[in-house]
Structures are given as structure tokens and as C-alpha cells.
Design an enzyme around this catalytic site. Sequence first.
Site, mmCIF file in Angstrom:
data_model
loop_
_atom_site.group_PDB
_atom_site.id
_atom_site.type_symbol
_atom_site.label_atom_id
_atom_site.label_comp_id
_atom_site.label_asym_id
_atom_site.label_seq_id
_atom_site.Cartn_x
_atom_site.Cartn_y
_atom_site.Cartn_z
ATOM 1 N N HIS A 203 43.664 -3.016 -25.008
ATOM 2 C CA HIS A 203 42.535 -2.081 -24.990
ATOM 3 C C HIS A 203 42.755 -0.877 -24.081
ATOM 4 O O HIS A 203 41.883 -0.012 -23.983
ATOM 5 C CB HIS A 203 41.233 -2.795 -24.615
HETATM 6 C C1 UD1 Z 1 36.228 -0.489 -20.019
HETATM 7 C C2 UD1 Z 1 36.809 -0.128 -18.663
HETATM 8 C C3 UD1 Z 1 38.140 -0.840 -18.469
HETATM 9 C C4 UD1 Z 1 38.019 -2.331 -18.714
HETATM 10 C C5 UD1 Z 1 37.368 -2.591 -20.055
HETATM 11 C C6 UD1 Z 1 37.104 -4.053 -20.202
HETATM 12 C C7 UD1 Z 1 36.339 2.126 -17.788
HETATM 13 C C8 UD1 Z 1 36.886 3.478 -17.569
HETATM 14 N N1 UD1 Z 1 37.061 1.304 -18.563
HETATM 15 O O1 UD1 Z 1 37.096 0.035 -21.007
HETATM 16 O O2 UD1 Z 1 38.585 -0.635 -17.150
HETATM 17 O O3 UD1 Z 1 39.299 -2.890 -18.703
HETATM 18 O O4 UD1 Z 1 36.115 -1.895 -20.127
HETATM 19 O O5 UD1 Z 1 36.909 -4.438 -21.528
HETATM 20 O O6 UD1 Z 1 35.301 1.807 -17.272
HETATM 21 N N2 UD1 Z 1 32.516 -0.164 -27.515
HETATM 22 C C9 UD1 Z 1 31.752 -0.806 -28.464
HETATM 23 N N3 UD1 Z 1 30.899 -1.778 -28.038
HETATM 24 C C10 UD1 Z 1 30.764 -2.149 -26.742
HETATM 25 C C11 UD1 Z 1 31.551 -1.488 -25.790
HETATM 26 C C12 UD1 Z 1 32.427 -0.506 -26.182
HETATM 27 O O7 UD1 Z 1 31.845 -0.517 -29.651
HETATM 28 O O8 UD1 Z 1 29.978 -3.051 -26.445
HETATM 29 C C13 UD1 Z 1 33.499 0.863 -27.969
HETATM 30 C C14 UD1 Z 1 32.907 2.266 -28.028
HETATM 31 O O9 UD1 Z 1 33.490 2.904 -29.120
HETATM 32 C C15 UD1 Z 1 33.407 2.876 -26.735
HETATM 33 C C16 UD1 Z 1 34.749 2.207 -26.548
HETATM 34 O O10 UD1 Z 1 34.590 0.897 -27.046
HETATM 35 O O11 UD1 Z 1 33.527 4.267 -26.818
HETATM 36 C C17 UD1 Z 1 35.219 2.168 -25.109
HETATM 37 O O12 UD1 Z 1 34.261 1.570 -24.259
HETATM 38 P P1 UD1 Z 1 34.202 1.924 -22.695
HETATM 39 O O13 UD1 Z 1 33.235 1.042 -22.035
HETATM 40 O O14 UD1 Z 1 34.044 3.385 -22.499
HETATM 41 O O15 UD1 Z 1 35.665 1.595 -22.203
HETATM 42 P P2 UD1 Z 1 36.586 0.324 -22.461
HETATM 43 O O16 UD1 Z 1 37.756 0.766 -23.238
HETATM 44 O O17 UD1 Z 1 35.748 -0.790 -22.976
HETATM 45 N N1 UDP Z 2 38.145 -11.917 -22.608
HETATM 46 C C1 UDP Z 2 37.244 -12.603 -23.410
HETATM 47 N N2 UDP Z 2 37.298 -12.401 -24.761
HETATM 48 C C2 UDP Z 2 38.199 -11.573 -25.346
HETATM 49 C C3 UDP Z 2 39.118 -10.882 -24.499
HETATM 50 C C4 UDP Z 2 39.052 -11.067 -23.128
HETATM 51 O O1 UDP Z 2 36.416 -13.382 -22.920
HETATM 52 O O2 UDP Z 2 38.197 -11.438 -26.569
HETATM 53 C C5 UDP Z 2 38.072 -12.127 -21.156
HETATM 54 C C6 UDP Z 2 39.367 -12.535 -20.521
HETATM 55 O O3 UDP Z 2 39.568 -13.930 -20.616
HETATM 56 C C7 UDP Z 2 39.159 -12.053 -19.092
HETATM 57 C C8 UDP Z 2 38.347 -10.787 -19.270
HETATM 58 O O4 UDP Z 2 37.743 -10.896 -20.560
HETATM 59 O O5 UDP Z 2 38.386 -12.982 -18.369
HETATM 60 C C9 UDP Z 2 39.237 -9.597 -19.205
HETATM 61 O O6 UDP Z 2 38.545 -8.476 -19.619
HETATM 62 P P1 UDP Z 2 39.248 -7.220 -20.294
HETATM 63 O O7 UDP Z 2 40.585 -7.581 -20.800
HETATM 64 O O8 UDP Z 2 38.258 -6.661 -21.251
HETATM 65 O O9 UDP Z 2 39.318 -6.175 -19.084
HETATM 66 P P2 UDP Z 2 40.306 -5.975 -17.840
HETATM 67 O O10 UDP Z 2 40.500 -7.276 -17.166
HETATM 68 O O11 UDP Z 2 41.562 -5.374 -18.363
HETATM 69 O O12 UDP Z 2 39.570 -4.982 -17.011
#
Ligand code: UD1
Ligand code: UDP
Length: 352
Positions: A203
Site C-alpha cells: 500500500h
Molecule cells: C495511511 C497512512 C499510512 C499507513 C496506512 C495504513 C498517511 C500519510 N498514510 O495510508 O502511513 O501505513 O494508512 O493502512 O497517513 N481508502 C478507502 N477507504 C478507506 C480508507 C482509504 O477507499 O477506508 C482509499 C481512498 O481512496 C484514499 C486512499 O485509500 O484516498 C488512501 O487512504 P489514506 O488514508 O490517505 O492513506 P493510506 O494509503 O491508507
Molecule cells: N492488517 C489487517 N488486514 C489486512 C492487512 C493488514 O488486519 O488486510 C493488519 C496487519 O496485521 C497489521 C496492520 O494491519 O497489524 C498493519 O497495517 P498497515 O499495513 O495498513 O499499515 P502500516 O503498518 O504499514 O502503517
Amino acid sequence: MKIASIVGARPQFIKCAPVSRELRKEHKEVLIHTGQHYDHGMSEVFFEELAIPKPDYNLGIGSGTHGRQTGAMLGAIEDVLQKENPDLVVVYGDTNSTLAGALAAAKLHIPVAHIEAGLRSFDRRMPEEVNRVLTDHVSDLLFCPTETAVANLAAEGITEGVFLVGDVMLDAMNYNRAIAEERSRVLEEVGVRPGEYFVVTVHRPSNTDDRENMAAILGALGEAGRPVVFPIHPRTRRCLAGHGLLADMPENVRVVEPLGYLDMIRLMAHAEKVLTDSGGVQKEAYMLGVPCITLRENTEWVETVEAGWNVLVGAERERIVDAIRHFSPGSRQMRVFGDGNAGVLIRKFLTK
Ligand code: UD1
Ligand code: UDP
């Protein structure tokens, strides 16, 4: 004490579960969800599975560019903090919700505790690195998961209020590992056998937003010779569709919706190897004793690499394929994430 805890994204729900349980033994907690993640499978499922109390506030901020999302959070959090007037604000990790929470509190002169402080990838192109550095520099109490994190803070001149407590994700893992084994049917549902499949999560914008990187990763997965289970982050689904790669998935790659925590840890626990660009997943693979192939050129979790259980391969097809076939941790694991009692230590430090 009245403590306002601020969460917003998937990994923060998992991190807050063990801490919140501890804090509520001695303090009043007000839980603020920024709404950064909002799909059921990215948010609510974790509150249900991990029995996290319902947030007192959901600010409903949702998705947006970094500036708009962080700015909207900043204003909305400030309103709640002014109303609630807590003694302390607790923030987790390195997302935009973390930075907004820390900054809003610091400007109101409310002490800030940062859980998972001191992590550095030394790559300022990662949005999380900017969030980490800024959050640490406005925090009063810095709870570090590793010795490396303590050293990183010292190198930036931060030595006061720093506590090495271990990683709260180990607390969550220990608490839920047996529950996951008992309740999750994920292997049966996906149709894979223990030890005979890989798991992948992707991601990071440096991968998802780059068509070439995603094509290289998917190409390598296609050569795995075994099923690859791919719980897909909504961002990644959107990007793959935009790149025209979603319909072109290799036959052995099984794309599934984002999983709940219990399914995710059971799926990882029985995988041959895990491939990921996630921070949390790298750590959990280590905790579960599963080899990890990291689809990045750097990591904050350097101990897992030094211990020989994690290998950095970037998004290069040949390096990924080589690691899928040959990477094999030779050494025994060292204890790097503490004793699984970070939540208790944090409560004790805060109470003191
Ligand atoms: C965010 C965090 C990242 C973390 C990740 C965990 C920042 C800058 N990034 O990244 O550090 O590792 O969360 O998963 O804060 N979206 C949906 N539904 C949701 C959430 C997101 O469709 O419930 C889609 C939207 O298109 C959105 C995109 O995902 O624009 C990105 O979501 P965003 O929360 O901005 O960043 P992440 O890539 O999820
Ligand atoms: N995770 C989850 N379901 C998924 C993918 C990840 O429950 O489909 C959990 C994973 O086990 C870990 C956390 O989400 O506990 C990690 O989050 P993510 O990878 O979104 O973010 P990051 O750690 O890179 O910030």
C-alpha cells in the site's frame, strides 16, 4: 487523569487496543477517531474484533490530499480538545492522524505522548517519515519500541521523556494469537493449506502509484509457483485499476478484500513467507517467526533485517523472485520488540 487518544488509520486501531485497555484501569480515556479510514473492513472490524471501546468522537475527515486531509483533522481535533480539555493527548505511529493530533495538542499546550516514537527510515520522500520527525519533536513523552528508536531520538537531540517500553503490537499479537487460531477460518475460506502459500500486502505510494513497480511486483508473484493471497488495501485496488493491472492478475494470485486482524495474523502465521511494504506486517512476520520479503529499499524495522528474518528487495522483479525461492533465515531470533508488556509500562509511566 483525562487522556485523549487519537486514532484514524488501520494500524492505529490495532496499536491502541492493548494501551486503551491498560489506560482505562486508572484513567479516563476520551477516544477520538479522525475518520481517516472509514470502510468497515478498514475500521469498524478492528473495533469489533479487538473490543476497542466505541470512539467518543468520529470526526469523519475521510480521504484527501495530504494538506487537505491533515488540515481538516487539525481544525476538527482542536475543537474537540478545547471542549474536552484533557491532561494529556496520546498519538500512535506515523500517519496524518498522528501528526494532526500531536500538532493540535502542542499548540494548545497540552502534553503529547507519542507511542512508537523514534522510528526512522531516513527517507523523507515517505509521507510517514515527515510525520514521525515532526511528531517526535512536539512530543513530551516518547514511548519507543526498540533500542534503535531511542538512539535515533538521541541523534536528533531528544533525550528527555524518552522511555523504552517495547512494541505495543507485540502486546496485541500475544493477546490475540490463540484467539485467531480458534476463531479464524481464513485458510479454509481462501482455500490454502498451511505452509503452502505466500501472503502479500502492498500500500506504500512509492509502489502503488508507480505502474512499473506494481507490474514488477505482480510479475514476480506470478512466478511464486504457489498460491499468493493478496488482501488488497483500497488505495492499491484503486491504483491497480488505474494502471490497468487489476484485470491482469497472475492466475496464482488470490485477491481478497482487506482482512480483519484475526484473519490476518492466522493467515500470516501459516504462510511460507510474507511479502510486504507495510511496517506493521514486517514486525508481525518476525513475531510469528515467518520469513519476510520487504518490497522497499529501506525499513524502520532494521532489527528484523539484522537478525536475518527480513530482506529488502525493493520493487525489482528478479530480486523478489530470488527471495521467494531462496531467502531463508539461518539464525535464531533475537528479542527485539520487548516483552509484550508495553501497554502496562506505558500506563505505569503515565501514572507516575
Ligand atoms: C495511511 C497512512 C499510512 C499507513 C496506512 C495504513 C498517511 C500519510 N498514510 O495510508 O502511513 O501505513 O494508512 O493502512 O497517513 N481508502 C478507502 N477507504 C478507506 C480508507 C482509504 O477507499 O477506508 C482509499 C481512498 O481512496 C484514499 C486512499 O485509500 O484516498 C488512501 O487512504 P489514506 O488514508 O490517505 O492513506 P493510506 O494509503 O491508507
Ligand atoms: N492488517 C489487517 N488486514 C489486512 C492487512 C493488514 O488486519 O488486510 C493488519 C496487519 O496485521 C497489521 C496492520 O494491519 O497489524 C498493519 O497495517 P498497515 O499495513 O495498513 O499499515 P502500516 O503498518 O504499514 O502503517
